[in-house]
Scaffold this motif. Structure first.
Motif, PDB file in Angstrom:
ATOM      1  N   SER A 103      57.652  23.610  33.592  1.00 24.12           N
ATOM      2  CA  SER A 103      58.554  24.743  33.402  1.00 24.12           C
ATOM      3  C   SER A 103      59.930  24.433  33.983  1.00 24.12           C
ATOM      4  N   LYS A 112      63.706  24.126  32.140  1.00 20.52           N
ATOM      5  CA  LYS A 112      64.934  24.787  32.603  1.00 20.52           C
ATOM      6  C   LYS A 112      66.038  23.765  32.814  1.00 20.52           C
ATOM      7  N   ARG A 119      67.784  22.870  29.827  1.00 18.00           N
ATOM      8  CA  ARG A 119      68.487  24.013  29.247  1.00 18.00           C
ATOM      9  C   ARG A 119      67.731  24.675  28.104  1.00 18.00           C
ATOM     10  N   ASP A 134      64.488  31.166  27.891  1.00 22.98           N
ATOM     11  CA  ASP A 134      63.303  31.948  28.235  1.00 22.98           C
ATOM     12  C   ASP A 134      62.303  32.004  27.089  1.00 22.98           C
ATOM     13  N   ILE A 152      60.217  28.846  27.237  1.00 30.12           N
ATOM     14  CA  ILE A 152      59.376  28.791  28.435  1.00 30.12           C
ATOM     15  C   ILE A 152      58.219  29.784  28.325  1.00 30.12           C
ATOM     16  N   TYR A 184      57.641  30.596  37.140  1.00 29.83           N
ATOM     17  CA  TYR A 184      58.850  31.405  37.012  1.00 29.83           C
ATOM     18  C   TYR A 184      59.637  31.601  38.303  1.00 29.83           C
ATOM     19  N   THR A 241      61.812  31.351  41.678  1.00 29.59           N
ATOM     20  CA  THR A 241      62.818  30.461  42.264  1.00 29.59           C
ATOM     21  C   THR A 241      62.351  29.889  43.602  1.00 29.59           C
ATOM     22  N   ARG A 254      58.699  23.913  40.554  1.00 24.03           N
ATOM     23  CA  ARG A 254      59.674  24.253  39.519  1.00 24.03           C
ATOM     24  C   ARG A 254      61.015  23.589  39.821  1.00 24.03           C
ATOM     25  N   GLU A 304      62.918  20.851  37.617  1.00 27.00           N
ATOM     26  CA  GLU A 304      64.272  21.129  37.144  1.00 27.00           C
ATOM     27  C   GLU A 304      65.201  19.954  37.434  1.00 27.00           C
TER      28      GLU A 304
END
Length: 328
Positions: A199, A203, A206, A209, A212, A250, A252, A257, A261
């Motif tokens: 995931s 992100k 780019r 949502d 994802i 999902y 932060t 994740r 990223e």
């Protein structure tokens, strides 16, 4: 009298110590570095992780001596990264915890055999099933530190121990659920870290949502198939399984994740690892789960994408273009 012996000095261990000491339970806390143990005991906070959290030192005894913590405690709680568990147990005498309950909050596989943490601990320390349990669920340490509503899962088979642990960890912001599916919960906790990585890669590349959401929906289907082949018939649409996966995909707060990223943004695997000051469990989990399932008659394109990017050093964008065609 209940006394917890907590092994581990990171964010997750700190959050668990906060819960227990807030509940006025005595915690003997093993920290590998003497300076960290002394700093926490003196200041009532962990200078390295979750330093905004105040700990009740009236119920806390920090130590860098494994034997002291193990022998003084009635319940042993391991809360270290999975790749640090084997080192922790070096020189750990099983006699120190004879007939004591052991709780694992470790998420990942252990060693070259990719064992589940509960199985590894049981084998190394000879822990009977009725004295073993796990702690899991969608529960980022940062939100526990801020007392945000959280659902924890206690995995254990003994009804008496289930109830005792439920009482120990419950709070006005903590809802503790009981589940006897120890193996299924552990595999779900491993797989969700892989999903968090992928995931994050999306992100970083780019993707939006919409994509994802499709990725995560497919991940839930993959998780169901993985668990079935591991011998678990769990209904995965609950906090212990899907909830843990969703928050990792999902949030932060998710280290996995963030790691993914960085890969999506162009970092090499090694540079992404160096840039993080905390362990992203999904890196080792990807290898462990891939090696465990590679001979299963399953289609696991999300897991395979993570493995190819992380360990075969395939271009992340190329792999995602292939993944697009395999999602439903």
């Amino acid at each position: 009298m209940i006394e917890f012996g907590v092994f581990g000095g990171g964010s997750w261990a700190t959050a668990l110590v906060k819960i227990l000491t807030d509940n006025k339970l005595i915690v003997n806390w093993y920290l590998r570095r003497t300076e960290q143990a002394e700093a926490i005991q003196n200041a009532g906070s962990n200078p390295d992780y979750l330093n905004f959290v105040t700990l009740n030192t009236e119920y806390l005894q920090c130590s860098s001596q494994k034997q002291f913590v193990a022998q003084k405690s009635t319940i042993i709680l391991f809360a270290v990264p999975s790749d640090g568990l084997s080192d922790l147990l070096i020189g750990f005498d099983r006699k120190w915890i004879h007939n004591k309950a052991v709780l694992s909050a470790v998420k990942g596989t252990v060693g070259e055999e990719h064992e589940l943490p509960s199985a590894y601990i049981s084998r190394q320390l000879i822990i009977p099933n009725n004295l073993q349990g796990i702690l899991a669920g969608p529960c980022h340490a940062e939100e526990i530190g801020h007392r945000k509503k959280t659902y924890l899962t206690i995995g254990a088979v003994d009804p008496h121990w289930q109830q005792m642990l439920q009482a120990c960890f419950s709070a006005d912001y903590l809802d503790v659920r009981i589940n006897a599916d120890i193996t299924g919960i552990e595999w779900a906790a491993i797989y969700k870290n892989v999903v968090g990585l992928v995931s994050g890669m999306a992100k970083g590349l780019r993707y939006g949502d919409n994509f994802i959401a499709v990725l995560v929906a497919n991940a839930l289907a993959e998780l169901r198939e993985v668990l079935r082949h591991m011998g678990s018939n769990a209904e995965i649409l609950s906090s212990s399984y899907a909830g843990d996966l969703l928050v990792t995909a999902y949030s932060t707060h998710s280290r996995n994740r963030l790691f993914g990223e960085m890969i999506g943004r162009g970092y090499s695997v090694d540079k992404a690892k160096d840039a993080m000051n905390m362990v992203a469990e999904g890196y080792g989990a990807t290898r462990g789960l891939y090696q465990t399932t590679r001979n299963f008659p399953l289609k696991l394109p999300i897991l395979q994408t993570a493995y190819r990017v992380l360990f075969k050093y395939m271009p992340v964008l190329t792999e995602f273009k292939l993944l697009e065609q395999k999602l439903t």
